[in-house]
Enzyme design. Sequence first.
Site, PDB file in Angstrom:
ATOM      1  N   CYS A  48       7.282  -0.739 -18.283  1.00  0.00           N
ATOM      2  CA  CYS A  48       7.548  -0.191 -16.722  1.00  0.00           C
ATOM      3  C   CYS A  48       8.551   0.843 -17.038  1.00  0.00           C
ATOM      4  O   CYS A  48       9.660   0.958 -17.375  1.00  0.00           O
ATOM      5  CB  CYS A  48       8.269  -1.388 -16.050  1.00  0.00           C
ATOM      6  SG  CYS A  48       8.915  -0.707 -14.170  1.00  0.00           S
ATOM      7  N   CYS A  51      12.146  -0.004 -15.172  1.00  0.00           N
ATOM      8  CA  CYS A  51      13.187  -0.930 -16.061  1.00  0.00           C
ATOM      9  C   CYS A  51      12.982  -0.807 -17.498  1.00  0.00           C
ATOM     10  O   CYS A  51      13.800  -1.758 -17.994  1.00  0.00           O
ATOM     11  CB  CYS A  51      13.183  -2.158 -15.216  1.00  0.00           C
ATOM     12  SG  CYS A  51      11.680  -3.309 -15.443  1.00  0.00           S
ATOM     13  N   CYS A  96       5.763  -4.619 -11.099  1.00  0.00           N
ATOM     14  CA  CYS A  96       6.336  -5.366 -12.299  1.00  0.00           C
ATOM     15  C   CYS A  96       7.087  -6.592 -11.855  1.00  0.00           C
ATOM     16  O   CYS A  96       7.857  -6.490 -10.890  1.00  0.00           O
ATOM     17  CB  CYS A  96       7.372  -4.251 -12.624  1.00  0.00           C
ATOM     18  SG  CYS A  96       8.756  -4.757 -13.868  1.00  0.00           S
ATOM     19  N   CYS A  99      11.343  -5.763 -11.870  1.00  0.00           N
ATOM     20  CA  CYS A  99      12.103  -5.040 -11.017  1.00  0.00           C
ATOM     21  C   CYS A  99      11.407  -4.667  -9.424  1.00  0.00           C
ATOM     22  O   CYS A  99      11.979  -4.030  -8.751  1.00  0.00           O
ATOM     23  CB  CYS A  99      12.555  -3.793 -11.612  1.00  0.00           C
ATOM     24  SG  CYS A  99      11.237  -2.368 -11.817  1.00  0.00           S
ATOM     25  N   CYS A 120      -5.774  -1.116 -12.791  1.00  0.00           N
ATOM     26  CA  CYS A 120      -5.914   0.216 -12.517  1.00  0.00           C
ATOM     27  C   CYS A 120      -4.632   0.705 -12.428  1.00  0.00           C
ATOM     28  O   CYS A 120      -4.033   0.614 -11.042  1.00  0.00           O
ATOM     29  CB  CYS A 120      -6.845   0.573 -11.238  1.00  0.00           C
ATOM     30  SG  CYS A 120      -7.144   2.365 -10.993  1.00  0.00           S
TER      31      CYS A 120
END
Length: 141
Positions: A48, A51, A96, A99, A120
Site C-alpha cells: 500500500c 501505509c 487496504c 489503513c 483491478c
Amino acid sequence: MGYLVQKSDEQWREELSPEEYAVLREAGTERPFVGEYTDTETKGVYSCKACGAKLFESDTKFHSGCGWPSFYQPLTDTVEYIEDSSHGMKRVEVRCANCGSHLGHVFPDGYGTPTGDRYCINSVSLRLEPVSEPSSADVES
C-alpha cells in the site's frame, strides 16, 4: 471501522501527492493504461502506497488488458471489501485493511485465473518492492 494506521486528513494530504490522495483517500481512479505498474513484470511484493502494508505478490499479477494492474488474489487478510454502487453499477471496492485506503475493485469475471477473480488496482495505490535475483556468484557457491 478502526484501522491500525489512523491519520488525520491533514496528515494524509501532507504525506501523499495530490493524485495519490485523490485515489487512496477519496476513492478516485487513475486513467487507464498510464499507471507505473500496468505492464510491469518485475518480481516482488506490492504494498500500500499510503501505509506500506504488503498486499499482493507479483506471482499473482497478470495482464488482463483492462488498463490497470491486475491480480487474481491478495495476500491473506490484507484487504477489505466494500459494496460500491457508485457510477450506476454494482461493484466491490477493495481497500487496504491496514489503513482503509482505496486500492481499486475486484471483479469475478474469470480471465482463466486460479481464483476466477480480477483485482483491478490503481498503480498509484501501490509501491513495488522488487525481489533481488540471485547473482551468478550466489548460484555457483
